[in-house]
Design a protein around this motif. Structure first.
Motif, PDB file in Angstrom:
ATOM      1  N   GLN A 180       0.722  -1.160   0.019  1.00 58.82           N
ATOM      2  CA  GLN A 180      -0.073  -0.063  -0.028  1.00 58.82           C
ATOM      3  C   GLN A 180       0.794   1.458  -0.087  1.00 58.82           C
ATOM      4  N   ASN A 181       1.795   1.278   0.739  1.00 54.97           N
ATOM      5  CA  ASN A 181       2.852   2.749   1.009  1.00 54.97           C
ATOM      6  C   ASN A 181       3.926   2.684   0.312  1.00 54.97           C
ATOM      7  N   GLY A 182       4.480   1.583   0.165  1.00 55.42           N
ATOM      8  CA  GLY A 182       6.128   1.523  -0.484  1.00 55.42           C
ATOM      9  C   GLY A 182       6.110   1.286  -1.915  1.00 55.42           C
ATOM     10  N   PHE A 183       5.126   0.544  -2.261  1.00 54.24           N
ATOM     11  CA  PHE A 183       4.978   0.144  -3.863  1.00 54.24           C
ATOM     12  C   PHE A 183       3.910   1.005  -4.376  1.00 54.24           C
ATOM     13  N   GLU A 184       2.908   1.222  -3.465  1.00 56.08           N
ATOM     14  CA  GLU A 184       1.750   1.975  -4.007  1.00 56.08           C
ATOM     15  C   GLU A 184       0.955   1.442  -4.957  1.00 56.08           C
ATOM     16  N   ALA A 185       0.463   0.272  -4.751  1.00 60.63           N
ATOM     17  CA  ALA A 185      -0.239  -0.194  -5.835  1.00 60.63           C
ATOM     18  C   ALA A 185      -1.400   0.140  -5.902  1.00 60.63           C
ATOM     19  N   ASP A 186      -2.110   0.251  -7.066  1.00 56.11           N
ATOM     20  CA  ASP A 186      -3.211   0.803  -7.539  1.00 56.11           C
ATOM     21  C   ASP A 186      -4.252  -0.369  -7.467  1.00 56.11           C
ATOM     22  N   ALA A 187      -3.863  -1.624  -7.537  1.00 59.69           N
ATOM     23  CA  ALA A 187      -5.063  -2.804  -7.330  1.00 59.69           C
ATOM     24  C   ALA A 187      -4.151  -4.005  -6.864  1.00 59.69           C
ATOM     25  N   VAL A 188      -4.801  -4.832  -6.103  1.00 62.52           N
ATOM     26  CA  VAL A 188      -4.159  -6.028  -5.463  1.00 62.52           C
ATOM     27  C   VAL A 188      -5.164  -7.145  -6.240  1.00 62.52           C
ATOM     28  N   LEU A 189      -4.421  -8.180  -6.709  1.00 61.03           N
ATOM     29  CA  LEU A 189      -5.412  -9.377  -7.048  1.00 61.03           C
ATOM     30  C   LEU A 189      -4.670 -10.466  -6.419  1.00 61.03           C
ATOM     31  N   HIS A 190      -5.503 -11.426  -5.824  1.00 65.78           N
ATOM     32  CA  HIS A 190      -5.049 -12.687  -5.435  1.00 65.78           C
ATOM     33  C   HIS A 190      -5.610 -13.879  -6.270  1.00 65.78           C
ATOM     34  N   PHE A 191      -4.278 -14.797  -6.367  1.00 63.92           N
ATOM     35  CA  PHE A 191      -4.518 -15.794  -7.112  1.00 63.92           C
ATOM     36  C   PHE A 191      -4.284 -17.126  -6.262  1.00 63.92           C
ATOM     37  N   GLY A 192      -4.954 -18.113  -6.437  1.00 61.94           N
ATOM     38  CA  GLY A 192      -5.074 -19.292  -5.688  1.00 61.94           C
ATOM     39  C   GLY A 192      -6.291 -19.780  -4.979  1.00 61.94           C
ATOM     40  N   THR A 193      -6.168 -20.915  -4.488  1.00 61.64           N
ATOM     41  CA  THR A 193      -7.354 -21.516  -4.042  1.00 61.64           C
ATOM     42  C   THR A 193      -8.078 -20.804  -2.984  1.00 61.64           C
ATOM     43  N   HIS A 194      -7.207 -19.980  -2.076  1.00 63.36           N
ATOM     44  CA  HIS A 194      -8.025 -19.022  -0.978  1.00 63.36           C
ATOM     45  C   HIS A 194      -6.839 -18.314  -0.424  1.00 63.36           C
ATOM     46  N   GLY A 195      -7.247 -17.224  -0.110  1.00 61.65           N
ATOM     47  CA  GLY A 195      -6.434 -16.127   0.463  1.00 61.65           C
ATOM     48  C   GLY A 195      -6.765 -16.108   2.129  1.00 61.65           C
ATOM     49  N   THR A 196      -6.076 -15.237   2.807  1.00 60.23           N
ATOM     50  CA  THR A 196      -6.486 -15.015   4.089  1.00 60.23           C
ATOM     51  C   THR A 196      -6.762 -13.654   4.633  1.00 60.23           C
ATOM     52  N   VAL A 197      -6.619 -12.646   3.572  1.00 65.03           N
ATOM     53  CA  VAL A 197      -7.084 -11.355   4.054  1.00 65.03           C
ATOM     54  C   VAL A 197      -8.362 -11.123   4.136  1.00 65.03           C
ATOM     55  N   GLU A 198      -9.509 -11.993   3.569  1.00 63.76           N
ATOM     56  CA  GLU A 198     -10.823 -11.639   3.757  1.00 63.76           C
ATOM     57  C   GLU A 198     -11.289 -12.269   5.142  1.00 63.76           C
ATOM     58  N   TRP A 199     -10.348 -12.746   5.807  1.00 65.26           N
ATOM     59  CA  TRP A 199     -10.726 -13.443   7.497  1.00 65.26           C
ATOM     60  C   TRP A 199     -10.235 -12.327   8.370  1.00 65.26           C
ATOM     61  N   LEU A 200      -9.694 -11.283   8.109  1.00 69.76           N
ATOM     62  CA  LEU A 200      -8.936 -10.544   8.960  1.00 69.76           C
ATOM     63  C   LEU A 200     -10.308  -9.395   9.334  1.00 69.76           C
ATOM     64  N   PRO A 201     -10.016  -9.207  10.810  1.00 68.20           N
ATOM     65  CA  PRO A 201     -11.129  -8.320  10.996  1.00 68.20           C
ATOM     66  C   PRO A 201     -11.250  -6.840  10.481  1.00 68.20           C
ATOM     67  N   GLY A 202     -12.474  -6.579  10.240  1.00 65.91           N
ATOM     68  CA  GLY A 202     -12.445  -5.227   9.743  1.00 65.91           C
ATOM     69  C   GLY A 202     -12.286  -5.378   8.019  1.00 65.91           C
ATOM     70  N   SER A 203     -11.970  -6.519   7.604  1.00 70.07           N
ATOM     71  CA  SER A 203     -11.739  -6.464   6.027  1.00 70.07           C
ATOM     72  C   SER A 203     -12.773  -6.299   5.149  1.00 70.07           C
ATOM     73  N   PRO A 204     -14.060  -6.504   5.529  1.00 68.66           N
ATOM     74  CA  PRO A 204     -15.302  -6.227   4.679  1.00 68.66           C
ATOM     75  C   PRO A 204     -15.439  -4.921   4.436  1.00 68.66           C
ATOM     76  N   VAL A 205     -14.706  -3.876   5.223  1.00 70.04           N
ATOM     77  CA  VAL A 205     -14.950  -2.382   5.135  1.00 70.04           C
ATOM     78  C   VAL A 205     -14.112  -2.103   3.738  1.00 70.04           C
ATOM     79  N   GLY A 206     -12.978  -2.630   3.549  1.00 73.52           N
ATOM     80  CA  GLY A 206     -12.007  -2.355   2.473  1.00 73.52           C
ATOM     81  C   GLY A 206     -11.634  -3.453   1.345  1.00 73.52           C
ATOM     82  N   ASN A 207     -12.412  -4.531   1.486  1.00 66.96           N
ATOM     83  CA  ASN A 207     -11.961  -5.688   0.520  1.00 66.96           C
ATOM     84  C   ASN A 207     -13.373  -6.183   0.027  1.00 66.96           C
ATOM     85  N   THR A 208     -14.516  -5.439   0.170  1.00 62.82           N
ATOM     86  CA  THR A 208     -15.796  -6.197  -0.271  1.00 62.82           C
ATOM     87  C   THR A 208     -15.614  -6.173  -2.092  1.00 62.82           C
TER      88      THR A 208
END
Length: 208
Positions: A180-208
């Motif tokens: 977010q702050n170093g690379f300053e990505a405009d978009a993040v895509l997850h590839f694979g069977t399942h990631g873990t970001v969506e399980w973090l507290p508060g993730s629905p606010v920014g990852n919906t």
């Protein structure tokens, strides 16, 4: 997604981006996705990580030139990570929302250290000899490809769903904070069977 062939999908994405005018480096027409995965795995080299990002960047340098990209590792110091995890001290009720009291601006860093110890602890994952977190990946033009770090709860990754005060490992926080702050990505895509970001507290606010 089940049955997703990650290597082939990565190549397909890069070629599609190239066709649409995005900078994806000098990828060859016969780019092999398995070569990308193999290169990413080679970056998980404890000796190189201990020596820091510069040492990681030397891994497979010539091979990456043939793939049209480069190894791209960066270091995140404990002080930098703490700063990235600190909310603006100017925040008030408008930013924090309808809560009975305003949390301390450094609440995230406090919770991480409460769970895992001081930032930069040599026992943490992917820490250099100087105590910096090493974030490693491959860069193709403006596209950076890396592997999502472990949450830090070996053998029981779902504990984050049930233990309210449990936080991701500092390397996990460093990885996404750097994106977010170093690379300053405009978009993040997850590839694979399942990631873990969506399980973090508060993730629905920014990852919906």
């Amino acid at each position: 997604a089940a049955l997703l062939k990650v290597p082939n999908s990565l190549v397909s994405l890069l070629k599609t981006l190239k066709d649409e005018g995005y900078d994806v480096g000098s990828i060859p027409d016969d780019l092999n996705g398995d070569d990308i995965i193999e290169m990413i795995r080679s970056l998980d080299n404890p000796r190189a990580i201990s020596a820091g990002a510069a040492a990681v960047n030397e891994i497979g340098e010539k091979r990456m030139e043939k793939l049209g990209g480069s190894v791209s590792a960066s270091e995140v110091s404990p002080a930098q990570l703490r700063d990235w995890l600190t909310f603006p001290r100017s925040w008030g009720p408008t930013e924090w929302g309808p809560i009975p009291f305003l949390p301390d601006a450094s609440i995230l860093a406090q919770k991480v250290e409460s769970q895992w110890g001081n930032l930069g602890n040599p026992s943490h994952l992917s820490v250099s000899g100087e105590g910096n977190y090493v974030v490693s990946g491959l860069q193709f033009g403006n596209v950076w490809i890396g592997v999502q770090p472990l949450l830090g709860v070996e053998g029981d990754p779902m504990r984050l769903l049930f233990e309210r005060d449990l936080t991701p490992h500092p390397q996990y926080a460093a990885f996404y904070s750097w994106l977010q702050n170093g690379f300053e990505a405009d978009a993040v895509l997850h590839f694979g069977t399942h990631g873990t970001v969506e399980w973090l507290p508060g993730s629905p606010v920014g990852n919906t």
